[in-house]
Design an enzyme around this catalytic site. Sequence first.
Site, PDB file in Angstrom:
ATOM      1  N   CYS A 173      -0.264  10.218   6.364  1.00 21.14           N
ATOM      2  CA  CYS A 173       0.616   9.416   6.859  1.00 21.14           C
ATOM      3  C   CYS A 173      -0.090   8.165   7.438  1.00 21.14           C
ATOM      4  CB  CYS A 173       1.220   9.927   8.133  1.00 21.14           C
ATOM      5  SG  CYS A 173       2.132  11.630   7.777  1.00 21.14           S
ATOM      6  N   ALA A 174      -0.629   7.237   6.323  1.00 22.31           N
ATOM      7  CA  ALA A 174      -1.546   6.270   6.491  1.00 22.31           C
ATOM      8  C   ALA A 174      -1.198   4.800   7.032  1.00 22.31           C
ATOM      9  CB  ALA A 174      -2.253   5.899   5.067  1.00 22.31           C
ATOM     10  N   ALA A 175       0.279   4.469   6.856  1.00 23.78           N
ATOM     11  CA  ALA A 175       0.352   3.072   7.276  1.00 23.78           C
ATOM     12  C   ALA A 175       0.501   3.039   8.729  1.00 23.78           C
ATOM     13  CB  ALA A 175       1.838   2.757   6.677  1.00 23.78           C
ATOM     14  N   PRO A 176       0.020   1.713   9.294  1.00 21.72           N
ATOM     15  CA  PRO A 176      -0.121   0.615   8.740  1.00 21.72           C
ATOM     16  C   PRO A 176      -1.411   0.138   8.291  1.00 21.72           C
ATOM     17  CG  PRO A 176      -0.271   0.136  11.049  1.00 21.72           C
ATOM     18  CD  PRO A 176       0.225   1.654  10.815  1.00 21.72           C
ATOM     19  N   GLY A 177      -2.240   1.233   8.390  1.00 20.24           N
ATOM     20  CA  GLY A 177      -3.647   1.193   7.628  1.00 20.24           C
ATOM     21  C   GLY A 177      -5.062   1.086   8.332  1.00 20.24           C
ATOM     22  N   SER A 178      -4.815   1.065   9.618  1.00 24.27           N
ATOM     23  CA  SER A 178      -6.122   0.777  10.475  1.00 24.27           C
ATOM     24  C   SER A 178      -7.214   1.946  10.343  1.00 24.27           C
ATOM     25  CB  SER A 178      -5.772   0.679  11.929  1.00 24.27           C
ATOM     26  OG  SER A 178      -4.982  -0.614  11.920  1.00 24.27           O
ATOM     27  N   ASP A 231       6.173  11.632   0.072  1.00 29.95           N
ATOM     28  CA  ASP A 231       6.500  12.532   1.340  1.00 29.95           C
ATOM     29  C   ASP A 231       5.405  13.317   1.687  1.00 29.95           C
ATOM     30  OD1 ASP A 231       7.411  14.076   3.420  1.00 29.95           O
ATOM     31  OD2 ASP A 231       9.513  14.363   2.301  1.00 29.95           O
ATOM     32  N   ASP A 261      -2.111  12.116  10.863  1.00 30.40           N
ATOM     33  CA  ASP A 261      -1.791  11.364  12.131  1.00 30.40           C
ATOM     34  C   ASP A 261      -0.050  11.347  11.997  1.00 30.40           C
ATOM     35  OD1 ASP A 261      -2.172   9.872  14.418  1.00 30.40           O
ATOM     36  OD2 ASP A 261      -1.567   8.129  13.010  1.00 30.40           O
ATOM     37  N   CYS A 314       0.683  10.268  18.800  1.00 31.98           N
ATOM     38  CA  CYS A 314       0.323   9.107  19.894  1.00 31.98           C
ATOM     39  C   CYS A 314       1.551   9.668  20.981  1.00 31.98           C
ATOM     40  CB  CYS A 314       0.554   7.883  19.704  1.00 31.98           C
ATOM     41  SG  CYS A 314       1.985   7.467  18.467  1.00 31.98           S
TER      42      CYS A 314
END
Length: 769
Positions: A173-178, A231, A261, A314
Amino acid sequence: MGRNKPNKWRRGKRDRDQQQTRPGTRGNYELPPKENAVFEEYYKGQGIVPEGEWDQFMSTLRQELPVTFRITGYRSQAKRLLDVIKSEYFSNLVNMVGDSVQPPKLLPWYPDNLAWQINVSRKEIRSTPLLKKLHTFLVSETESGYISRQEAVSMIPPILLDVQPHHKVLDLCAAPGSKTAQLIELLHADETKAIPEGFVVANDVDNKRCYLMVHQVKRLQSPCFMIVNHDATTMPNIRMYPQEDEANKFKFVTYDRVLADVPCSGDGTMRKNPDVWRKWLPQAAVGLHSVQMKVLKRGLELLSVGGRLVYSTCSLNPVEDEAVISAMLQKCEGSVELVDASDKLPGLKTMPGLKSWKIFHRKDSSWFNSFEEVEAAGLTGLAGRTMFPPSPEMAEQLHLERCMRVLPHHQNTGGFFIAVLEKRDVLPWVRTPIPPSSTAITVNESEIVQNDSVSKSDTSNGDVPVDSSADLPPEGADDADVRKRKQRDDDDDEKEEGILKPPEPNSEPHSKKAKISGYKEDPYFYFNEDEPDWEKIKNFYSVSNDFPYTQLLVRSETGKKRNIYFTSDAVKRMVTYNTDKIRFINTGIKLMARSEKEEVDCDFRLAQEGINTIFPYFTSRRVHITKEDVLTLLLQENPFIGKMSLGAQEELKPISQGSIIFIFDQEDSPDDDNKCRVLFCGWKGKKSCRTFVPKHERLHYLRMCGITTDPKQIRREEEGEMGEEDPSAGEMESSEDKQTEEREAITEGSTSATDTNVEEEMKEGGEEG
């Protein structure tokens, strides 16, 4: 009338600024009150905050987050930039101690001293005169991509993954990529290897967010990544290469490291997202629990035996945290272990994971300790079986205390949860063979063979469905192995979890394929061994024979090649064997761009983006430059060659017109470890030379080369007010070429019309939770 507009605009801006400084406002938006009685009742009941610390916990949640950032990119250049920050920006602040301005604080648990925290809010750093210079610097370097304004706690998961240059890494679940950017940086930790063996696959279900992520990730100039759009709960198997002994059989990728994440209710982000105060309800965690379980399950299935997975949220809610970990560990029956990684974060204060928790019923403020109590009360829709804690004996056996929870008031951060899992054996549900009654469906010989229940595990983009519960042994799985894995559809999982949901009115059938809308990417075409353009490029730049030119790719099979990109061999194999199976969004770095000039023997010029990758292989057309040359090249668009140093002039003389590489070696650093080499993509014309460094990055490169000057002067130079143009140079592309390249960049996914939005988001600090 026209002359009055600027004054009106200034007055309006002043009014907006004044309004923004009023407490409880953000522009024209009235912030919601930071109160939520249900939130307080819920977390007091869960006992996640140590006794006597509740008031401090709530007080910290009501404060804005401090400014945190980390230095990105190759380690040698990152350390050089750290020297610049300490000497030019931090030195003015270290002696300032007071209520409003405090010295910058090192985050001791982040490697190599590359992450820092300033205990002021984003609004304060913009408005405090003492911090104005630092704020301008942070904005400038963030725009260039060499600093990431990332929330401190979101930096933790990539560190705990312990990524090495040879690892195959998946960010589910990578976005936004930090975090993805951190993973790529770790992959390139060994700078002696221009092209690491490993790679990073960054996935996200949201198509638009995938394109926003492109902007964040491409700054790192790595040939070892790809962004895909699927997905995460049904992340498809990616073919790696054909079996040598059987035709039309493929081996699949299994990953050494997986980051999960997962989507969450986000109550750990209350300091950054004030809307959470108003919207937060305990039911949000209940609704997300099943999705989080499926993402974690799929991540473990794709993980190699012996590999490591980091699960993070989070959220502070145990229903999204320990409950997910506990349920999955029991499901894995000892094949997955929760490991203690707290020693990997020296200086970071964390709380151990909970071994017991409760489910809250908001209507009558009642608590439930077990699923049996929920059934007895007739509230089976309130929570599922897997949301409750295990028995005390099982909790001890699972070692749930090895989970880590970061509380905001302990070190002035956001809230966060992390669990580190290692896979010891094949997962139990893939050891069971398919029952003899199952029917096999054979597609084309080049396709994967699936059994008939796979249709319930969709790839989410209309492609041939993939086995979403197949555990793949490392480097050994083929199509036959995949067919033999037992399928478990979503209905079975939900029954096992105790979630009993009636079908919604007018709802689609459960097996209906989900559709993902968005831009459809053009295919990728790699160079063949007899590629006609390659011979000219090789001779012009004296490319060494060991350069893997068949890893060069373009986005159009017919017509003139506009841009040439490059990927590692592993990424090439994945792209080649999965064109019709995987929804690729972006991969590769730009090495060359077409620039047809009659007087130049090669139609392609080098691109700054890929200069570090090709430098070891392109052995000619190199020019060494001094600090004064750097200043000349970056402050003037087309300086005459006569303005360069004598050494540079001598090296330029025998070189024909066309693209060149400028080399600057840092020699005046007091620390030998922090000396670095800076490369510039350039061009030699008839009488002048120039660089192709983007304007917004020039100030960064001046800093890296040890040049400090007035930013306003640099800006005037960039705008041509002081620079001297050479009308005979003719190196600049025509405006039509520029417009074509911009349109193509959007089409190729390297940029998009919405990239400006994400850059502003990253500048303003932090990453979405």
